[in-house]
Motif scaffolding. Structure first.
Motif, PDB file in Angstrom:
ATOM      1  N   ALA A 126      12.154   9.053 -17.860  1.00 40.12           N
ATOM      2  CA  ALA A 126      10.868   9.317 -18.509  1.00 40.12           C
ATOM      3  C   ALA A 126       9.921   8.135 -18.335  1.00 40.12           C
ATOM      4  CB  ALA A 126      11.075   9.608 -19.995  1.00 40.12           C
ATOM      5  N   GLY A 127       8.705   8.432 -17.925  1.00 38.03           N
ATOM      6  CA  GLY A 127       7.695   7.401 -17.755  1.00 38.03           C
ATOM      7  C   GLY A 127       7.803   6.600 -16.476  1.00 38.03           C
ATOM      8  N   SER A 128       8.761   6.945 -15.605  1.00 39.98           N
ATOM      9  CA  SER A 128       8.989   6.156 -14.396  1.00 39.98           C
ATOM     10  C   SER A 128       8.173   6.635 -13.212  1.00 39.98           C
ATOM     11  CB  SER A 128      10.482   6.188 -14.019  1.00 39.98           C
ATOM     12  OG  SER A 128      10.873   7.507 -13.635  1.00 39.98           O
ATOM     13  N   ASP A 129       7.447   7.727 -13.373  1.00 40.41           N
ATOM     14  CA  ASP A 129       6.773   8.342 -12.230  1.00 40.41           C
ATOM     15  C   ASP A 129       5.769   7.405 -11.578  1.00 40.41           C
ATOM     16  OD1 ASP A 129       5.979  10.676 -10.557  1.00 40.41           O
ATOM     17  OD2 ASP A 129       4.091  10.374 -11.602  1.00 40.41           O
ATOM     18  N   ASP A 130       4.945   6.730 -12.362  1.00 40.52           N
ATOM     19  CA  ASP A 130       3.942   5.838 -11.791  1.00 40.52           C
ATOM     20  C   ASP A 130       4.578   4.676 -11.043  1.00 40.52           C
ATOM     21  OD1 ASP A 130       1.897   7.381 -12.722  1.00 40.52           O
ATOM     22  OD2 ASP A 130       1.530   6.185 -14.518  1.00 40.52           O
ATOM     23  N   GLN A 131       5.680   4.149 -11.605  1.00 41.90           N
ATOM     24  CA  GLN A 131       6.363   3.036 -10.954  1.00 41.90           C
ATOM     25  C   GLN A 131       6.941   3.458  -9.609  1.00 41.90           C
ATOM     26  OE1 GLN A 131       7.728  -0.366 -12.359  1.00 41.90           O
ATOM     27  NE2 GLN A 131       5.621  -0.202 -13.059  1.00 41.90           N
ATOM     28  N   LEU A 132       7.623   4.595  -9.586  1.00 40.05           N
ATOM     29  CA  LEU A 132       8.225   5.055  -8.335  1.00 40.05           C
ATOM     30  C   LEU A 132       7.152   5.422  -7.324  1.00 40.05           C
ATOM     31  CD1 LEU A 132      10.833   5.588  -6.876  1.00 40.05           C
ATOM     32  CD2 LEU A 132      10.873   7.895  -7.836  1.00 40.05           C
ATOM     33  N   HIS A 133       6.058   5.969  -7.801  1.00 45.16           N
ATOM     34  CA  HIS A 133       4.938   6.268  -6.916  1.00 45.16           C
ATOM     35  C   HIS A 133       4.431   5.001  -6.250  1.00 45.16           C
ATOM     36  CE1 HIS A 133       0.424   7.108  -6.486  1.00 45.16           C
ATOM     37  NE2 HIS A 133       1.012   7.671  -5.463  1.00 45.16           N
TER      38      HIS A 133
ATOM     39  N   ALA B 237       3.290  -6.330  -7.431  1.00 44.37           N
ATOM     40  CA  ALA B 237       3.383  -7.105  -8.664  1.00 44.37           C
ATOM     41  C   ALA B 237       3.364  -6.220  -9.907  1.00 44.37           C
ATOM     42  CB  ALA B 237       2.238  -8.112  -8.734  1.00 44.37           C
ATOM     43  N   THR B 238       2.943  -4.950  -9.778  1.00 45.60           N
ATOM     44  CA  THR B 238       2.901  -4.057 -10.931  1.00 45.60           C
ATOM     45  C   THR B 238       4.254  -3.413 -11.218  1.00 45.60           C
ATOM     46  OG1 THR B 238       2.273  -2.109  -9.624  1.00 45.60           O
ATOM     47  CG2 THR B 238       0.490  -3.531 -10.423  1.00 45.60           C
ATOM     48  N   LEU B 239       5.225  -3.593 -10.315  1.00 48.99           N
ATOM     49  CA  LEU B 239       6.539  -2.985 -10.510  1.00 48.99           C
ATOM     50  C   LEU B 239       7.312  -3.711 -11.607  1.00 48.99           C
ATOM     51  CD1 LEU B 239       7.554  -2.394  -6.786  1.00 48.99           C
ATOM     52  CD2 LEU B 239       6.616  -0.740  -8.413  1.00 48.99           C
ATOM     53  N   GLY B 240       8.000  -2.951 -12.421  1.00 44.05           N
ATOM     54  CA  GLY B 240       8.710  -3.511 -13.556  1.00 44.05           C
ATOM     55  C   GLY B 240      10.134  -3.928 -13.232  1.00 44.05           C
ATOM     56  N   GLU B 241      10.966  -4.013 -14.263  1.00 41.54           N
ATOM     57  CA  GLU B 241      12.320  -4.563 -14.132  1.00 41.54           C
ATOM     58  C   GLU B 241      13.295  -3.634 -13.431  1.00 41.54           C
ATOM     59  OE1 GLU B 241      13.753  -5.993 -17.831  1.00 41.54           O
ATOM     60  OE2 GLU B 241      12.280  -7.615 -17.945  1.00 41.54           O
ATOM     61  N   ASP B 242      12.880  -2.418 -13.134  1.00 40.89           N
ATOM     62  CA  ASP B 242      13.769  -1.501 -12.423  1.00 40.89           C
ATOM     63  C   ASP B 242      13.787  -1.748 -10.916  1.00 40.89           C
ATOM     64  OD1 ASP B 242      14.524  -0.171 -14.734  1.00 40.89           O
ATOM     65  OD2 ASP B 242      12.866   1.257 -14.614  1.00 40.89           O
ATOM     66  N   TYR B 243      13.000  -2.723 -10.460  1.00 37.36           N
ATOM     67  CA  TYR B 243      12.902  -2.970  -9.020  1.00 37.36           C
ATOM     68  C   TYR B 243      13.064  -4.455  -8.726  1.00 37.36           C
ATOM     69  CZ  TYR B 243      10.970   1.712  -9.016  1.00 37.36           C
ATOM     70  OH  TYR B 243      10.802   3.057  -9.190  1.00 37.36           O
ATOM     71  N   LEU B 244      13.746  -4.729  -7.627  1.00 38.28           N
ATOM     72  CA  LEU B 244      13.785  -6.075  -7.068  1.00 38.28           C
ATOM     73  C   LEU B 244      12.786  -6.136  -5.921  1.00 38.28           C
ATOM     74  CD1 LEU B 244      17.629  -6.822  -6.786  1.00 38.28           C
ATOM     75  CD2 LEU B 244      16.061  -7.596  -8.580  1.00 38.28           C
ATOM     76  N   ILE B 245      12.017  -7.194  -5.882  1.00 39.46           N
ATOM     77  CA  ILE B 245      11.116  -7.429  -4.750  1.00 39.46           C
ATOM     78  C   ILE B 245      11.664  -8.615  -3.978  1.00 39.46           C
ATOM     79  CG2 ILE B 245       8.770  -7.955  -4.021  1.00 39.46           C
ATOM     80  CD1 ILE B 245       7.820  -6.884  -6.719  1.00 39.46           C
ATOM     81  N   PHE B 246      12.091  -8.373  -2.756  1.00 41.28           N
ATOM     82  CA  PHE B 246      12.583  -9.428  -1.884  1.00 41.28           C
ATOM     83  C   PHE B 246      11.411  -9.927  -1.035  1.00 41.28           C
ATOM     84  CE2 PHE B 246      16.662  -6.782  -1.973  1.00 41.28           C
ATOM     85  CZ  PHE B 246      17.175  -7.499  -3.040  1.00 41.28           C
ATOM     86  N   VAL B 247      11.126 -11.199  -1.132  1.00 39.86           N
ATOM     87  CA  VAL B 247      10.057 -11.826  -0.355  1.00 39.86           C
ATOM     88  C   VAL B 247      10.691 -12.772   0.645  1.00 39.86           C
ATOM     89  CG1 VAL B 247       7.911 -13.148  -0.443  1.00 39.86           C
ATOM     90  CG2 VAL B 247       8.586 -11.740  -2.406  1.00 39.86           C
ATOM     91  N   SER B 248      10.275 -12.703   1.894  1.00 44.90           N
ATOM     92  CA  SER B 248      10.816 -13.627   2.881  1.00 44.90           C
ATOM     93  C   SER B 248       9.744 -13.958   3.913  1.00 44.90           C
ATOM     94  CB  SER B 248      12.051 -13.041   3.575  1.00 44.90           C
ATOM     95  OG  SER B 248      11.757 -11.790   4.152  1.00 44.90           O
ATOM     96  N   ALA B 249       9.820 -15.163   4.432  1.00 41.92           N
ATOM     97  CA  ALA B 249       8.899 -15.601   5.476  1.00 41.92           C
ATOM     98  C   ALA B 249       9.697 -16.292   6.563  1.00 41.92           C
ATOM     99  CB  ALA B 249       7.852 -16.561   4.903  1.00 41.92           C
ATOM    100  N   GLU B 250       9.341 -15.992   7.803  1.00 46.30           N
ATOM    101  CA  GLU B 250      10.073 -16.549   8.940  1.00 46.30           C
ATOM    102  C   GLU B 250       9.091 -17.046   9.987  1.00 46.30           C
ATOM    103  OE1 GLU B 250      12.955 -17.802  11.535  1.00 46.30           O
ATOM    104  OE2 GLU B 250      13.134 -17.231   9.423  1.00 46.30           O
ATOM    105  N   GLY B 251       9.283 -18.296  10.409  1.00 48.53           N
ATOM    106  CA  GLY B 251       8.451 -18.846  11.478  1.00 48.53           C
ATOM    107  C   GLY B 251       7.177 -19.470  10.959  1.00 48.53           C
ATOM    108  N   ALA B 252       6.300 -19.783  11.896  1.00 42.71           N
ATOM    109  CA  ALA B 252       5.056 -20.471  11.563  1.00 42.71           C
ATOM    110  C   ALA B 252       4.036 -19.509  10.971  1.00 42.71           C
ATOM    111  CB  ALA B 252       4.479 -21.133  12.816  1.00 42.71           C
ATOM    112  N   MET B 253       3.391 -19.954   9.913  1.00 41.02           N
ATOM    113  CA  MET B 253       2.326 -19.178   9.293  1.00 41.02           C
ATOM    114  C   MET B 253       0.998 -19.550   9.958  1.00 41.02           C
ATOM    115  SD  MET B 253       3.817 -17.299   6.919  1.00 41.02           S
ATOM    116  CE  MET B 253       5.152 -17.149   8.128  1.00 41.02           C
ATOM    117  N   GLY B 254       0.277 -18.568  10.447  1.00 44.13           N
ATOM    118  CA  GLY B 254      -0.982 -18.833  11.132  1.00 44.13           C
ATOM    119  C   GLY B 254      -2.182 -18.552  10.256  1.00 44.13           C
TER     120      GLY B 254
END
Length: 521
Positions: free
Chosen positions: A365-372, A391-408
């Motif tokens: 219940a109430g998860s529709d906006d998050q999953l959308h 950033a609007t996703l709540g505690e039901d989701y993990l956000i994996f952030v990764s960066a590889e190589g030179a940032m231009g």
């Protein structure tokens, strides 16, 4: 004589085992890319928990939001659908579904009745029985084989369904040989493929609804003069056919369409199950409209319920393409059906019950906006906007952030500030990567909290235990990869990568990489 009987018994057992093995192998190689995947939730819902079946094609699993129907009206429902499937396959899906559920209402999308004049070549080819027109390995081959895999091993309807579909749809022999046809996918098999094999799929959470935030624009409406040859050669969605008056005079429902409708009607009547026929709003052409009017007359002659949909939803602002509603349209469409069902049927409000059977809807219940939001990130093509939405996703989701190589040039100070302010990346590891603008950086974010952040100039490889499962990150040499308990949870190339992982059903929702060598768009 007895020895001969034993031989035939052994042969029958061997053939059954071989068929079962090929069935499982085809599902494994598909790894979720299955014509019947929209109905995957049904196999794992509690028995006798579903009050409404959405029966038919993608018009429903892209046009009705079951969680919203529950949240707003207390009605439990799920998809009994498949992409572009014919009415013959729909019959067998309903037959199987009724073995485990006792719905109060079935709503059938009659889009397949629009063939052979509709916008999708698969439906046209199925309706005409022209398997030779299907491109090798495309979805039309999966209509019969996909349903065969969707029907569980041991299902009493499986043998009859397979025979019927292969005869009525004239599917070519090579479609059976999934092991050969999908050979290119051998290298893609991982633990997540086996999880799909056993039915673990994120569509269980959305009850088959396919999220989108697209809106149809005029440049995506391809208007072309109709010929049957063109309709069969069009291996893509999007063509809006125009017709001459002479062509429209020839439009009729196919006999096979009427026969297939009769079978579905008879099945529902034998169970005293209310059936509603309906054409989901979309940009239908003139020939399709004539055929839907014929279906309406069919219903009137037989005393079957026919519902006229809200025509306003067939306008581009509510469509994701010419054939399907977008999310705004789907919510409005679901409200239309919630009000209709409440007005015409005595359906209990399951929100008032603590029965364990309704836990899947209650727990979501109430998860529709998050999953959308999570699923629609795939259509975001600018890094800053991606970060804002993630950033609007709540505690039901993990956000994996990764960066590889030179940032231009794409890695602007504004982007770094956004990562810090919205995702909470403010650790020493983040600041070191920000200053270096090179090397390998990784972070795990949950509900605005950074659970882990690491940086190394030459690459990273580490494993972290989180809530009883293992997360592993491997980065370096121009590539990165996340896994959760050995199952792939996203990967990327050189640049800034994100993965969104659902903790609700332990599956990857979306991943992608942004090129940081070029200026931001």
């Amino acid at each position: 004589m007895r020895r001969k009987g034993i031989f035939w018994l052994k042969l029958a057992v061997f053939l059954c085992l071989l068929a079962g093995l090929m069935n499982l192998t085809g599902t494994l190689l598909d790894s979720g890319d299955d014509i019947m995947q929209a109905a995957s939730a049904l196999n794992h819902l509690p028995r006798n928990s579903v009050d409404v079946f959405w029966l038919g094609t993608s018009h429903f699993h892209m046009g009705v939001v079951p969680q919203h129907l529950y949240d707003a009206y207390g009605i439990t429902s799920t998809m009994v659908t498949g992409n572009a499937i014919g009415l013959s396959a729909t019959y067998w899906e309903l037959y199987e579904a009724l073995l485990r559920q006792d719905p109060k209402v079935v709503v059938l999308d009659v889009y397949p009745a629009a063939a052979p004049y509709c916008y999708h070549y698969v439906a046209n080819a199925i309706a005409l029985g022209l398997a030779s027109e299907y491109p090798d390995g495309n979805t039309a081959f999966n209509t019969a084989t996909g349903l065969a895999r969707w029907l569980p091993l041991g299902s009493p309807v499986k043998p009859a369904a397979i025979v019927d579909l292969f005869l009525t749809q004239r599917i070519a022999d090579e479609s059976v040989l999934q092991i050969a046809r999908l050979h290119s996918r051998y290298g893609d098999i991982d633990r997540s493929s086996f999880r799909y094999l056993w039915g673990e799929n994120r569509l269980t959470q959305s009850f088959g609804y396919m999220y989108s935030n697209e809106t149809l624009t005029e440049d995506r409406i391809n208007r072309r003069a109709y010929t049957q040859e063109a309709a069969l050669e069009t291996y893509e969605n999007g063509f809006f056919w125009t017709f001459t008056d002479e062509q429209l005079d020839e439009v009729r429902l196919l006999d096979t369409t009427v026969e297939a409708l009769d079978r579905i009607v008879s099945l529902c009547q034998s169970r005293d199950l209310p059936l509603v026929l309906y054409a989901t709003p979309y940009m239908a052409n003139d020939a399709e409209r004539i055929q839907f009017e014929a279906v309406a007359r069919y219903c009137q002659e037989r005393g079957i319920s026919w519902v006229e949909g809200p025509e306003a939803l067939a306008s581009p602002e509510f469509l994701r393409d010419i054939g399907h509603l977008n999310h705004e349209g789907a919510i409005a469409h679901t409200d239309f059906w919630g009000q209709y069902l409440q007005a015409h049927y005595d359906l209990p409000d399951r929100r008032l019950s603590d029965d364990a059977r309704y836990a899947p809807w209650r727990d979501n219940a109430g998860s529709d906006d998050q999953l959308h939001t999570a699923t629609c990130l795939a259509s975001v093509f600018e890094a800053s906007e991606y970060v804002r939405q993630a950033a609007t996703l709540g505690e039901d989701y993990l956000i994996f952030v990764s960066a590889e190589g030179a940032m231009g040039e794409g890695a602007t100070e504004a982007l770094f500030d956004l990562l810090r302010d919205t995702l909470g990346l403010s650790s020493d590891a983040f600041e070191t990567w920000r200053a270096a603008r090179d090397g390998t950086f990784s972070a795990i974010v949950r509900g605005g909290e950074v659970l882990q952040a690491r940086y190394a100039a030459q690459g990273l490889d580490y494993t972290l235990s989180l809530d009883g499962f293992l997360v592993r990150f491997m980065g370096g040499g121009g590539t990165v990869q996340w896994t959760v308990d050995g199952a792939r949870a996203g990967h990327g190339l050189e640049g800034l990568s994100f993965s969104v992982y659902s903790l609700l059903d332990e599956s990857l929702i979306q991943f992608g990489t942004f090129d940081m060598s070029l200026p931001a768009a």
